[in-house]
Design a protein around this motif. Structure first.
Motif: not given
Length: 230
Positions: A36, A38, A76, A94, A98
């Motif tokens: 993942r 971001v 993301f 926030s 994730l």
């Protein structure tokens, strides 16, 4: 008796083969969790001024990653229009929610225009953002494109100021051993060789055009390959 022995021997072989391949089959269905990543930034990260589904640098990276060219990656976009580092601090939770493996932090275009955010404060804010993530999260820092100099003194002065803020990003990356995606250096180098087409790189004096986003995409990918290619 000899026939019975041969039959028993064959049954054992078949059972062993079934056990071997049955085990392999169970292992092959194990799901590998995606990496993942971001992209934590401002309006350029968001894709303001271009088609954020196809033309922005994030959209281009997202398209490449979904094809599985490098690794199993789930990108993301955490870019917000107008954000400076003070505003970014308010939404760290926030971004952490994730559960990123990698965070690319890209701010500065707005910070250098806010009088209360000195280069020193900008540095402190960036360090605070970096330190907010768990030790296992990989931090990557990115610089920003420069402003378009339209002939008005304002934009030239802003670029001189932006240079100082971008140097703070480079300094942090160097001191902490972070990968640096130096868009600012790549952007200035490109304009140095093609100054007659400067306007084609922008949709306004701050935001890149689709052509500008392509340069940013290429610069990001050069940095990301250091993470994905072993």
């Amino acid at each position: 008796m000899k026939s019975t022995g041969v039959t028993y021997y064959i049954v054992c072989i078949v059972a062993g083969v079934l056990l071997l391949f049955g085990g392999c089959g169970r292992k092959s269905v194990k799901k590998v969790e995606p990496l993942r990543i971001v992209f934590f930034g401002d309006s350029v990260t968001y894709g303001y001024g271009v088609n954020d589904k196809t033309e922005s640098f994030f959209a281009r990276i997202n398209s490449v990653m979904k094809k599985g060219v490098y690794v199993n990656v789930e990108p993301f976009n955490a870019g917000v229009n107008g954000d400076d580092t003070f505003e970014a601090i308010t939404r760290i939770d926030s971004v952490k929610a994730l559960d990123p493996d990698i965070v690319i932090i890209a701010f500065g275009l707005n910070d250098c225009q806010v009088s209360r955010i000195t280069p020193g404060q900008f540095r402190d804010n960036l360090i605070r953002i970096c330190d907010s993530f768990p030790p296992e999260t990989r931090i990557v820092l990115a610089t920003s494109n420069s402003f378009m100099e339209t002939g008005q003194p304002l934009w030239k002065e802003l670029n001189s100021t932006l240079d100082i803020y971008m140097d703070e990003i480079r300094s942090i990356a160097r001191e902490r051993g972070y990968i640096l995606i130096d868009v600012h250096a790549a952007w200035k180098e490109y304009l140095r060789h093609d100054s007659r087409n400067t306007e084609t790189m922008y949709v306004d004096p701050t935001h890149p055009s689709a052509k500008g986003h392509r340069l940013i995409y290429e610069t990001y990918m050069n940095g990301l390959r250091k993470l994905f290619v072993r």
